[in-house]
Design a protein around this motif. Structure first.
Motif, PDB file in Angstrom:
ATOM      1  N   VAL A   4       0.870  -1.173   0.000  1.00  9.61           N
ATOM      2  CA  VAL A   4       0.000   0.000   0.000  1.00  9.61           C
ATOM      3  C   VAL A   4       0.906   1.223   0.000  1.00  9.61           C
ATOM      4  O   VAL A   4       1.775   1.363   0.867  1.00  9.61           O
ATOM      5  CB  VAL A   4      -0.922   0.008   1.239  1.00  9.61           C
ATOM      6  CG1 VAL A   4      -1.770   1.267   1.269  1.00  9.61           C
ATOM      7  CG2 VAL A   4      -1.794  -1.244   1.265  1.00  9.61           C
ATOM      8  N   LEU A  18      -8.961  -2.518  -1.533  1.00  6.26           N
ATOM      9  CA  LEU A  18      -8.220  -3.689  -1.054  1.00  6.26           C
ATOM     10  C   LEU A  18      -9.178  -4.871  -0.956  1.00  6.26           C
ATOM     11  O   LEU A  18     -10.145  -4.823  -0.198  1.00  6.26           O
ATOM     12  CB  LEU A  18      -7.599  -3.419   0.323  1.00  6.26           C
ATOM     13  CG  LEU A  18      -6.616  -2.262   0.411  1.00  6.26           C
ATOM     14  CD1 LEU A  18      -6.260  -1.972   1.865  1.00  6.26           C
ATOM     15  CD2 LEU A  18      -5.369  -2.558  -0.396  1.00  6.26           C
ATOM     16  N   CYS A  23     -11.432   1.384   0.912  1.00 10.95           N
ATOM     17  CA  CYS A  23     -10.803   1.640   2.209  1.00 10.95           C
ATOM     18  C   CYS A  23     -10.273   3.059   2.318  1.00 10.95           C
ATOM     19  O   CYS A  23      -9.726   3.603   1.359  1.00 10.95           O
ATOM     20  CB  CYS A  23      -9.651   0.663   2.431  1.00 10.95           C
ATOM     21  SG  CYS A  23     -10.186  -1.052   2.460  1.00 10.95           S
ATOM     22  N   LEU A  69      -3.864  -5.793   7.436  1.00 11.87           N
ATOM     23  CA  LEU A  69      -2.787  -4.852   7.118  1.00 11.87           C
ATOM     24  C   LEU A  69      -1.653  -5.066   8.098  1.00 11.87           C
ATOM     25  O   LEU A  69      -1.889  -5.341   9.282  1.00 11.87           O
ATOM     26  CB  LEU A  69      -3.294  -3.413   7.208  1.00 11.87           C
ATOM     27  CG  LEU A  69      -4.367  -3.035   6.197  1.00 11.87           C
ATOM     28  CD1 LEU A  69      -5.111  -1.779   6.635  1.00 11.87           C
ATOM     29  CD2 LEU A  69      -3.740  -2.822   4.827  1.00 11.87           C
ATOM     30  N   TYR A  93      -1.002  -5.058   2.465  1.00 10.32           N
ATOM     31  CA  TYR A  93      -2.316  -5.674   2.590  1.00 10.32           C
ATOM     32  C   TYR A  93      -2.128  -7.166   2.369  1.00 10.32           C
ATOM     33  O   TYR A  93      -1.544  -7.583   1.369  1.00 10.32           O
ATOM     34  CB  TYR A  93      -3.288  -5.099   1.559  1.00 10.32           C
ATOM     35  CG  TYR A  93      -4.575  -5.871   1.464  1.00 10.32           C
ATOM     36  CD1 TYR A  93      -5.481  -5.861   2.517  1.00 10.32           C
ATOM     37  CD2 TYR A  93      -4.876  -6.626   0.337  1.00 10.32           C
ATOM     38  CE1 TYR A  93      -6.671  -6.590   2.446  1.00 10.32           C
ATOM     39  CE2 TYR A  93      -6.060  -7.345   0.251  1.00 10.32           C
ATOM     40  CZ  TYR A  93      -6.943  -7.321   1.310  1.00 10.32           C
ATOM     41  OH  TYR A  93      -8.106  -8.043   1.233  1.00 10.32           O
TER      42      TYR A  93
END
Length: 100
Positions: A4, A18, A23, A69, A93
């Motif tokens: 990310v 994601l 998100c 995450l 992720y």
């Protein structure tokens, strides 16, 4: 696992898709830790969670987030801090299928 994109800033908001989820990730540096808020599909899931090296940020399936995450230190094993974001410290992720 997907990287990310994050920037070396004390405070930032990231909009990203994601695992099919819209998100919003907010990162903010305080004196103690870097903290994360996560909203998925308009629903706040976590708020003010300290970002720690190798720790799953969401951690609980009942929150409804597909995957998780995690912050990784590319040099050692330190907790992330703002000035190293995107270089020393990477945010990944982890797909639902990769979680154990």
């Amino acid at each position: 696992m997907r990287n990310v994109s994050i920037e070396p800033e004390k405070s930032q908001s990231i909009s990203v898709s994601l695992g099919g989820q819209r998100c919003e990730i907010r990162l903010i540096q305080r004196t103690t830790f870097l903290y994360m808020d996560l909203t998925s599909n308009g629903v706040p899931l976590i708020q003010g969670v300290p970002c720690l090296y190798g720790n799953k940020m969401v951690g609980y399936k009942h929150l409804g987030f597909l995957g998780d995450l995690v912050f990784i230190d590319n040099v050692g094993q330190r907790d992330p801090e703002w000035s190293g974001l995107g270089t020393r410290f990477s945010l990944y992720y982890i797909e639902e299928s990769d979680l154990v």
